[in-house]
Design a protein around this motif. Structure first.
Motif, PDB file in Angstrom:
ATOM      1  N   GLU B 451      80.136  32.606  50.429  1.00  0.00           N
ATOM      2  CA  GLU B 451      79.559  33.728  51.195  1.00  0.00           C
ATOM      3  C   GLU B 451      80.322  34.898  50.862  1.00  0.00           C
ATOM      4  OE1 GLU B 451      78.643  33.905  55.319  1.00  0.00           O
ATOM      5  OE2 GLU B 451      78.647  31.884  55.326  1.00  0.00           O
ATOM      6  N   GLN B 452      81.753  34.813  51.019  1.00  0.00           N
ATOM      7  CA  GLN B 452      82.841  35.720  50.545  1.00  0.00           C
ATOM      8  C   GLN B 452      82.742  36.117  48.855  1.00  0.00           C
ATOM      9  OE1 GLN B 452      86.721  34.486  51.918  1.00  0.00           O
ATOM     10  NE2 GLN B 452      87.652  36.405  51.173  1.00  0.00           N
ATOM     11  N   ALA B 453      82.513  35.166  48.155  1.00  0.00           N
ATOM     12  CA  ALA B 453      82.220  35.391  46.951  1.00  0.00           C
ATOM     13  C   ALA B 453      81.139  36.425  46.469  1.00  0.00           C
ATOM     14  CB  ALA B 453      82.266  34.132  46.030  1.00  0.00           C
ATOM     15  N   VAL B 454      80.068  36.327  47.254  1.00  0.00           N
ATOM     16  CA  VAL B 454      78.881  37.093  47.276  1.00  0.00           C
ATOM     17  C   VAL B 454      79.161  38.556  47.732  1.00  0.00           C
ATOM     18  CG1 VAL B 454      76.711  37.435  47.914  1.00  0.00           C
ATOM     19  CG2 VAL B 454      77.535  35.216  47.179  1.00  0.00           C
ATOM     20  N   ARG B 455      79.998  38.481  49.090  1.00  0.00           N
ATOM     21  CA  ARG B 455      80.379  39.659  49.544  1.00  0.00           C
ATOM     22  C   ARG B 455      81.307  40.526  48.591  1.00  0.00           C
ATOM     23  NH1 ARG B 455      79.299  37.174  54.751  1.00  0.00           N
ATOM     24  NH2 ARG B 455      81.034  36.259  54.972  1.00  0.00           N
ATOM     25  N   ASN B 456      82.178  40.003  47.941  1.00  0.00           N
ATOM     26  CA  ASN B 456      82.916  40.485  46.740  1.00  0.00           C
ATOM     27  C   ASN B 456      82.153  41.763  46.062  1.00  0.00           C
ATOM     28  OD1 ASN B 456      85.145  39.140  47.479  1.00  0.00           O
ATOM     29  ND2 ASN B 456      84.726  37.587  45.383  1.00  0.00           N
ATOM     30  N   TYR B 457      80.908  41.456  46.240  1.00  0.00           N
ATOM     31  CA  TYR B 457      80.093  42.274  45.340  1.00  0.00           C
ATOM     32  C   TYR B 457      79.630  43.580  46.014  1.00  0.00           C
ATOM     33  CZ  TYR B 457      79.980  39.317  41.253  1.00  0.00           C
ATOM     34  OH  TYR B 457      80.471  38.547  40.059  1.00  0.00           O
ATOM     35  N   ASP B 458      79.678  43.476  47.425  1.00  0.00           N
ATOM     36  CA  ASP B 458      79.277  44.541  48.218  1.00  0.00           C
ATOM     37  C   ASP B 458      77.628  44.525  47.946  1.00  0.00           C
ATOM     38  OD1 ASP B 458      78.793  46.543  50.098  1.00  0.00           O
ATOM     39  OD2 ASP B 458      79.787  48.055  49.022  1.00  0.00           O
ATOM     40  N   PRO B 459      76.975  43.434  48.158  1.00  0.00           N
ATOM     41  CA  PRO B 459      75.586  43.573  47.414  1.00  0.00           C
ATOM     42  C   PRO B 459      74.501  44.486  48.477  1.00  0.00           C
ATOM     43  CG  PRO B 459      75.918  41.401  48.535  1.00  0.00           C
ATOM     44  CD  PRO B 459      77.315  42.148  48.253  1.00  0.00           C
ATOM     45  N   CYS B 460      74.107  45.099  47.629  1.00  0.00           N
ATOM     46  CA  CYS B 460      73.004  45.801  48.250  1.00  0.00           C
ATOM     47  C   CYS B 460      71.620  45.394  48.014  1.00  0.00           C
ATOM     48  CB  CYS B 460      73.008  47.267  47.899  1.00  0.00           C
ATOM     49  SG  CYS B 460      72.267  48.472  48.827  1.00  0.00           S
ATOM     50  N   ILE B 461      71.231  44.462  48.742  1.00  0.00           N
ATOM     51  CA  ILE B 461      69.871  43.582  48.670  1.00  0.00           C
ATOM     52  C   ILE B 461      68.535  44.630  48.520  1.00  0.00           C
ATOM     53  CG2 ILE B 461      68.533  41.758  49.057  1.00  0.00           C
ATOM     54  CD1 ILE B 461      71.234  40.161  49.569  1.00  0.00           C
ATOM     55  N   SER B 462      68.732  45.470  49.768  1.00  0.00           N
ATOM     56  CA  SER B 462      67.408  46.339  49.754  1.00  0.00           C
ATOM     57  C   SER B 462      67.173  47.197  48.516  1.00  0.00           C
ATOM     58  CB  SER B 462      67.620  47.335  50.635  1.00  0.00           C
ATOM     59  OG  SER B 462      67.918  46.743  51.879  1.00  0.00           O
ATOM     60  N   CYS B 463      68.509  47.641  47.664  1.00  0.00           N
ATOM     61  CA  CYS B 463      68.293  48.265  46.553  1.00  0.00           C
ATOM     62  C   CYS B 463      67.919  47.462  45.296  1.00  0.00           C
ATOM     63  CB  CYS B 463      69.696  48.758  46.006  1.00  0.00           C
ATOM     64  SG  CYS B 463      70.511  49.908  47.267  1.00  0.00           S
TER      65      CYS B 463
END
Lengths: 259, 475
Positions: B451-463
């Motif tokens: 999960e943290q590895a994904v949060r590294n990207y500060d993903p903006c999924i709505s975008c």
């Protein structure tokens, strides 16, 4: 006397931009105070810790656009004592409700070349079209002070103080010069509910309706004024079709001028 | 069976309650071709199947999940699943007037509306041949810096830092370190204040228009920002120090970094598109080098470099390609943190965000201190038909827009490529490599770190969810 347990707060997201949830995190000073009064039980944008329902207060952001969400919103209702919709998506269907005025099937050949992997409904609808909603907070985005007012009202068992009059009243209170009278700019202020502090006229532009229709708006009068001033019908339709396009008064007025 | 539907998604290996939740359950049921492996299995004898699965990612913007399938020591499958509902911006932007575009595209994302507004304005200005320069350009940059501060600090303190310190969220963190969280909230608020003064409000600013602004900011309000910004500079530097002291998983990858590059400034809203592997193009040539592919488990398209593979946009890319353009204090903070480019560990993006926060604060101060009000709030222009492109550095990486406008200024075609969809493919390859490398960790720990590895990207999924192939059902 033993202390009562803190009310449990949940925040749910449907089709939206996350801006209204962000308003909760934007209550910088107030945030820690609010957090002190409630137990944040479900707020995925902020926490991976999840506390089981039922919840005392559910804030719902976003509109219903998929078959799955159509079912999920009923589950939210069943788990929640008080459901509050926050923002234009949840209260009116949001900007994505522009699809409601066309056939989404027409969008497909325009934009997408190949068949689908997911499902979508052909309308984006407000939460209240699906479940009973206890309270609503308008705005695109919501006003964080209204959010704090609403939460504190719920926590204290009183009615929140959320004015339903027009932007014009607030605009006069601020001492702005009317942009429609003085500069001839089209402004939705006369038919739009206040909540933004008459922000756009303050920035020398007309209101574009973030907070949706005010109580009993006179839509036809505003439309005929614009037509008299020489606005073309397609533009008039667009003016009413913003973030609250699917709210009934805006929708009906825009449809009346579409022919 | 109400309780079955309603109960949170239960206990996982290790006894810790992880992810949610009831209302999401149905998402996990097979739908068409999307087959989601569930539930998680405790580990593990050789050859046994083990699934790392997060139904709904927390502390990211929007709705997505991850599913990783390991067989013995081999990672068989990795999916970042995006189920955020599509909102069809490109479709309903058609036939809207050019002047409505910045207000509409802002609504794609509540965290980075200025990025959308600026990219759209620039694309349309490209068509009308408008140049926004001098003080107006500075104000645009100032507004954007406000967004960087707000978005970066939100991610550093509220979304990302709890992972490193073992907390579920910033609320737990605030109990342990109240001063830190309070300082971060204040810092974030200063970013918001910059946006309020220049843009009118922090979420979906109202003051942005093609050609500049509706009204110039009030001088006294701008000046009142100076003192808080000076405080912010010290606090941001402190954030760099704190984040640089964290422990990072050993995880470096060979990324192709893609970012804007400007002749003499750290890139925010202008520049050429460059990469660490030789790309150097004007914004208008973006689509000749990069393309999107559709994959079935995602409602967002994945971007790839044509003839190449995945690439990375965002703080690490900007930093590695533009280290020499950092402002003095940001440079100093970076040196003190010992973080020399190239940084190839995405977990360290948290330090880079802190350094970029120092930059954004410093740049805001510079702009305000040198500000001379321009003669008008916007540049006049003539509407004409054509095609235009714009690209700016959203907090999460480059954001590309292209519009086709007719002679009346109505949009005929719109294309928007957000940073998160450009990063999706890289996110998946990170997860594959990370799960392979750390496969011996207990499942709950590995799940959290993934999960943290994904949060590294500060993903903006709505975008990321605009480009969508869809099937329509009547209600």
């Amino acid at each position: 006397m033993p202390r009562q347990r803190k009310p449990k707060l949940a925040v749910w997201k449907f089709a939206s931009c996350d801006g209204c949830q962000l308003s909760l995190l934007d209550c910088e000073e107030e945030l820690l105070a609010v957090v002190g009064e409630v137990e944040i039980a479900y707020f995925l944008e902020a926490s991976r810790a999840v506390i089981k329902g039922p919840y005392d207060i559910s804030l719902v952001e976003g509109s219903i656009t998929t078959p799955h969400d159509e079912e999920r919103i009923h589950q939210v209702r069943r788990m929640s004592k008080t459901v509050v919709t926050i923002g234009a998506c949840a209260t009116a269907g949001g900007i994505q409700a522009l699809r409601n005025f066309t056939n989404v099937r027409d969008y497909i050949p325009l934009v997408y070349a190949t068949p689908a992997f997911i499902h979508t409904l052909n309308k984006s609808t407000p939460i209240a079209d699906h479940i009973f909603v206890d309270l609503e907070l308008r705005g695109c985005p919501i006003n964080k002070h209204q959010l704090v007012e609403l939460l504190s009202a719920i926590l204290n068992g009183r009615k929140p103080n959320l004015p339903q009059h027009s932007v014009c009243i607030e605009c006069k209170q601020r001492g702005n010069v009317c942009v429609m009278v003085s500069q001839g700019l089209p402004c939705l202020g006369p038919v739009t509910q206040t909540g933004c502090d008459a922000l756009c006229p303050e920035f020398l532009r007309g209101c574009f309706g973030c907070f949706g229709p005010k109580e009993m708006p006179n839509m036809a009068s505003l439309a005929s004024h614009w037509l008299k001033e020489g606005m073309a019908k397609p533009e008039l339709v667009r003016r009413f079709r913003g973030f609250n396009a699917y709210a009934e008064p805006f929708r009906k007025e825009s449809e009346a001028h579409e022919k | 069976m109400r309780s079955k539907k309603v109960a949170p998604r239960g206990r996982r290996a290790g006894g810790r309650v992880t992810h949610p939740t009831a209302p999401r359950l149905r998402r996990n049921q097979p739908q068409k071709k999307i087959v989601t492996p569930l539930p998680t299995v405790e580990r593990v004898a050789t050859g046994q199947i083990r699934n790392i699965s997060v139904g709904a990612l927390a502390r990211v913007e929007g709705e997505g999940g991850i599913a990783i399938r390991l067989k013995g020591d081999v990672v068989q499958d990795v999916k970042v699943r995006i189920y955020e509902p599509p909102r069809f911006f490109e479709a309903f932007l058609r036939k809207r007037s050019y002047h409505e575009v910045p207000d509409i595209t802002a609504r794609i994302c509540g965290i980075c509306p200025v990025a959308y507004q600026t990219s759209s304005c620039q694309a349309i200005e490209h068509i009308f041949d408008v140049t926004v320069d001098g003080a107006l350009r500075d104000l645009r940059r100032l507004l954007y810096c406000g967004e960087w501060i707000e978005s970066h600090v939100l991610h550093i303190a509220m979304l990302h830092l709890p992972d490193f310190l073992g907390y579920e969220d910033a609320i737990q963190l605030s109990r342990a370190q109240p001063e830190l969280v309070k300082a971060a909230l204040r810092l974030k608020k200063i970013g918001n204040d910059v946006m309020v003064v220049v843009g009118g409000r922090e979420i979906h600013p109202v003051n942005v228009r093609v050609g500049g602004f509706y009204r110039l900011p009030r001088l006294e309000q701008l000046r009142a920002l100076v003192e808080p910004l000076r405080w912010a500079l010290g606090t941001a530097r402190e954030l760099v120090r704190i984040t640089a002291g964290l422990t990072f998983p050993d995880f470096t990858q060979d990324y192709e970094f893609v970012a804007l590059r400007h002749p003499d400034e750290y890139p925010v809203h202008e520049g050429r598109i460059v990469s660490s592997k030789g790309v150097d193009i004007a914004v208008k040539d973006y689509e000749s080098v990069f393309a999107e592919e559709h994959v079935e488990h995602s409602n967002a398209l994945h971007s790839v470099r044509k003839g190449g593979g995945s690439y990375l946009v965002g703080p690490l890319a900007r930093y590695n390609l533009n280290f020499d353009r950092l402002t003095p204090q940001a440079r100093e903070a970076a040196e003190a943190a010992g973080l020399r480019p190239p940084v190839t560990n995405q977990f360290q993006s948290i330090i880079v965000r802190a350094i970029e926060t120092v930059f954004a604060v410093e740049e805001s101060l510079r702009i305000i201190e040198h500000y001379e009000p321009p003669a008008a709030a916007s540049v006049p222009f003539q509407v004409r038909e054509g095609i235009g492109m714009g690209c700016t550095e959203a907090p999460r990486g480059i954001l590309y827009h292209r519009y086709k406008v007719d002679g009346h200024g109505l949009i005929q075609q719109a294309k928007i490529v957000p940073p998160t969809s450009q990063n999706l493919r890289t996110m998946e390859s990170d997860l594959r490599a990370f799960a392979t490398k750390h496969r011996h960790l207990p499942t709950d720990r590995l799940t959290w770190q993934c999960e943290q590895a994904v949060r590294n990207y500060d993903p903006c999924i709505s975008c990321a969810t605009h480009f969508l192939k869809l099937e329509v059902e009547s209600p």
